[in-house]
Design an enzyme around this catalytic site. Structure first.
Site, PDB file in Angstrom:
ATOM      1  N   HIS A 158       0.757  -0.677  -0.431  1.00  0.00           N
ATOM      2  CA  HIS A 158       0.191  -0.143   0.041  1.00  0.00           C
ATOM      3  C   HIS A 158       1.042   1.321  -0.063  1.00  0.00           C
ATOM      4  CE1 HIS A 158      -3.796   1.789   2.180  1.00  0.00           C
ATOM      5  NE2 HIS A 158      -4.287   1.965   0.920  1.00  0.00           N
ATOM      6  N   ASP A 162      -5.405   4.244   4.268  1.00  0.00           N
ATOM      7  CA  ASP A 162      -7.250   4.859   3.548  1.00  0.00           C
ATOM      8  C   ASP A 162      -7.754   4.882   4.626  1.00  0.00           C
ATOM      9  OD1 ASP A 162      -6.554   3.215   1.176  1.00  0.00           O
ATOM     10  OD2 ASP A 162      -7.052   1.447   1.935  1.00  0.00           O
ATOM     11  N   HIS A 237     -14.109   4.269   0.695  1.00  0.00           N
ATOM     12  CA  HIS A 237     -13.181   5.010   1.451  1.00  0.00           C
ATOM     13  C   HIS A 237     -12.353   6.255   0.980  1.00  0.00           C
ATOM     14  CE1 HIS A 237     -10.394   1.861  -0.665  1.00  0.00           C
ATOM     15  NE2 HIS A 237      -9.619   2.865  -0.911  1.00  0.00           N
ATOM     16  N   HIS A 239      -8.947   7.201  -0.789  1.00  0.00           N
ATOM     17  CA  HIS A 239      -7.415   6.550   0.006  1.00  0.00           C
ATOM     18  C   HIS A 239      -6.085   8.078  -0.292  1.00  0.00           C
ATOM     19  CE1 HIS A 239      -3.483   3.934  -1.392  1.00  0.00           C
ATOM     20  NE2 HIS A 239      -2.948   5.675  -2.242  1.00  0.00           N
TER      21      HIS A 239
HETATM   22 ZN   LIG Z   1      -5.622   2.924   0.044  1.00  0.00          ZN
END
Ligand SMILES: [Zn+2]
Length: 265
Positions: A158, A162, A237, A239
């Site tokens: 990642h 998030d 969500h 990011h």
């Molecule tokens: Zn993300």
């Protein structure tokens, strides 16, 4: 004869008011002949046997003349006092006017200083506000950590964090800067990239809609769009990434970035 003493005695001892009343008839004549001439005339007349009555008349004229001289002196004194009073009054008025002008200048200078201080304070406040950083989503939390592993990410881990956000949640610019990207970003879906004044970048992905365009100047907390689940996303969500440069791969720890800018996350 006793002209001098008699005249003096009569003048000193008698009522000025009564002699004034009696003697005003002679004033006109005195005005033309003069006091000295009038004094000389009776003395000459007495030596030449002119009557006491004539002498008395002459003496009366002398007394009136002295009264007139006294009145003129009183009048002159009175005029002098009036002139002094008028001068003092004019000076007092001039002083008051000058003091008023000085007070006005002082008040204006103070108002100007206060205005400038207020402007400085406002500029300082604005400078602080523009240097402030905020969280990209209000009252949220990190649902997926930076560098979390898994098969979802093309890089193998990642590249951001998030923030939990229901679809349609307001997304804020975290700090002041310029929008350098606003639109479709492939795996990021609808995304925005902002270049901040310190040269760092932040990215906001998977949004439903955007409120800014490339080139826009944004301020801390300004709404740039609404969150969603566009692009390569497992569900609604936000990011969020922080980068040292504009290119993919220059990402840094977003939480550390926000915290270093004073944001509590
Ligand atoms: Zn993300």
């Amino acid at each position: 004869m006793a002209l001098g003493s008699r005249a003096a005695g009569k003048h000193r001892g008698s009522s000025r008011l009564s002699r004034k009343t009696a003697g005003y008839a002679g004033i006109a004549a005195l005005a033309t002949t003069g006091v000295v001439g009038s004094l000389a005339a009776p003395a000459f007349a007495a030596d030449n046997g002119i009557s006491n009555s004539a002498q008395d008349n002459a003496l009366g004229a002398v007394v009136v003349a002295e009264d007139l001289a006294g009145d003129l002196q009183d009048q002159a004194d009175s005029q002098q006092r009036a002139a002094e009073h008028a001068a003092a009054k004019a000076q007092a008025e001039a002083d008051a006017k000058q003091r008023a002008a000085e007070a006005k200048r002082a008040a204006e200078a103070q108002a100007k200083a206060e205005r400038e201080a207020a402007e400085r304070a406002a500029r300082e406040e604005e400078r602080k506000r523009l240097n402030t950083f905020v969280a990209p989503v209000d009252g949220s939390y990190v649902s997926t950590q930076y560098h979390a592993g898994g098969g979802m990410w093309s890089s193998g881990s990642h590249t951001g964090i998030d923030f939990h956000a229901a679809s349609g949640t307001t997304v804020h610019a975290v700090g002041a800067g310029t929008v350098v990207e606003a639109g479709w970003g492939g795996a990021y879906g609808n995304n925005v990239v902002i270049k901040h004044n310190d040269g760092t970048y932040t990215q906001y992905g998977h949004m439903n809609s955007l409120n800014v365009s490339v080139g826009d100047q944004v301020t801390p907390g300004q709404q740039i769009g609404l969150s969603g689940s566009t692009g390569n996303s497992s569900g609604p969500h936000l990011h969020f990434e922080a980068r040292t440069g504009s290119q993919y791969g220059s990402d840094i720890d977003p939480l550390a970035y926000l915290r270093s800018h004073g944001v509590s996350v």
